[in-house]
Enzyme design. Structure first.
Site, PDB file in Angstrom:
ATOM      1  N   PRO A   2       0.838  -1.211   0.000  1.00 21.10           N
ATOM      2  CA  PRO A   2       0.000   0.000   0.000  1.00 21.10           C
ATOM      3  C   PRO A   2       0.871   1.258   0.000  1.00 21.10           C
ATOM      4  CG  PRO A   2      -0.559  -1.447   1.842  1.00 21.10           C
ATOM      5  CD  PRO A   2       0.677  -1.989   1.228  1.00 21.10           C
ATOM      6  N   GLU A   3       0.483   2.229  -0.793  1.00 19.12           N
ATOM      7  CA  GLU A   3       1.203   3.501  -0.776  1.00 19.12           C
ATOM      8  C   GLU A   3       0.438   4.499   0.102  1.00 19.12           C
ATOM      9  OE1 GLU A   3       3.393   5.134  -3.708  1.00 19.12           O
ATOM     10  OE2 GLU A   3       3.834   3.309  -4.812  1.00 19.12           O
ATOM     11  N   HIS A 104      -6.963 -15.294   8.094  1.00 18.17           N
ATOM     12  CA  HIS A 104      -5.925 -14.271   8.213  1.00 18.17           C
ATOM     13  C   HIS A 104      -6.377 -13.069   9.044  1.00 18.17           C
ATOM     14  CE1 HIS A 104      -3.790 -16.684   5.380  1.00 18.17           C
ATOM     15  NE2 HIS A 104      -4.695 -16.508   4.446  1.00 18.17           N
TER      16      HIS A 104
END
Ligand SMILES: [Zn+2]
Length: 297
Positions: A2-3, A104
């Protein structure tokens, strides 16, 4: 990975659920993610009220009333999901599709908003490169993960003068200087490529070459600062609109189609009006750089 715009979108998506809310209970379902959870992690957060949710570079910071500060990084594949009754929202998955596999789901925050509505904020991370740490309010900025970070590329701090000061005398390529987290924090490969395209600057020229002599104003540095701020602001705005789409729609995320101008467009025509160049891919410090050799000088 992710940016920054994606992390900011996550922050904005979680803000209404978390700010002012009581964390009734925390379940940490494993002893670790990338790092072990801090000692008594769940106990130290349980029963606390969230004062504010912030962001520094790509770190989310949740500030509890009376401490501590939860510092969270999404790693490669981490995401938050908000569950309230039947509904679910995954802020920030506008760019990468996020796992919803319950196997998860590693951390669950059971929260109650001030009006008593209960929800679960679930952290899911298949690859477990994400992490959560705790720090004190007085000293979280000096945490080893955050201490050396440069200026934020959002807001008005980043201007031509500042870039001029940061890049002056640097022989490293412009691309590498923009990715250097100690100079500007939170810029990743995608948005560096896009910002350089917008500014019409070659990723190969040396960082110092955009800074002229002492008394001259650096037009190129001004242009670059503006391009960086705009590219990030546009992406955050697009992320925000993906959140609104989601809320209106039917469960599927309002698919965020980010049309990049340079990134991942190797061999395609440059989109700058009047330019007949072709986007080229080169490798710089092990990462792909996409740029137009015709109009980026
Ligand atoms: Zn071009």
């Amino acid at each position: 990975m992710p940016e920054l715009p994606e992390v900011e979108t996550v922050r904005r998506g979680l803000q209404p659920v978390l700010e002012g809310s009581l964390i009734e209970r925390v379940e940490a379902r494993r002893p670790d993610l990338r790092f072990p959870f801090p000692e008594r992690f769940a106990e130290r957060l349980g029963g606390r009220r969230v004062q504010s949710l912030g962001r520094r570079a790509k770190y989310l910071t949740a500030h509890m009333e009376g401490g501590p500060v939860l510092i969270c990084h999404l790693g490669m594949s981490g995401s938050f999901r908000v569950e309230a009754g039947e509904d679910g929202l995954t802020p920030g998955s506008f760019h990468h599709e996020r796992s919803k596999d319950a196997a998860h789901d590693h951390v669950v925050f059971h929260v109650a908003t001030p009006d008593g509505a209960r929800s679960r904020v679930v952290f899911n991370d298949p690859r477990r490169f994400g992490f959560m740490l705790l720090a004190e309010e007085e000293s979280w900025r000096e945490h080893p993960m955050l201490a050396g970070l440069g200026v934020e590329p959002t807001g008005n701090t980043l201007d031509g003068d500042l870039i001029g000061n940061l890049f002056k005398g640097r022989a490293a390529p412009l691309k590498a200087a923009l990715l250097d987290q100690k100079l500007i924090a939170g810029l990743g490969n995608i948005y560096v490529c896009e910002a350089l395209w917008r500014a019409g600057l070659s990723p190969r020229r040396s960082a110092g070459s955009i800074v002229p002599g002492p008394s001259k104003r650096s037009v190129r540095a001004d242009r670059l600062a503006e391009a960086v701020r705009e590219v990030i602001a546009d992406a955050i705005a697009a992320g925000g609109s993906s959140l609104r789409d989601y809320v209106q729609a039917d469960g599927s995320l309002g698919y965020f189609q980010h049309s990049f101008s340079a990134y991942d467009r190797e061999g395609e025509a440059c989109r700058r009006p009047g330019c007949e160049g072709i986007i080229t891919r080169i490798v710089q410090s092990g990462r792909s750089t996409f740029y137009c050799p015709a109009c980026q000088r």
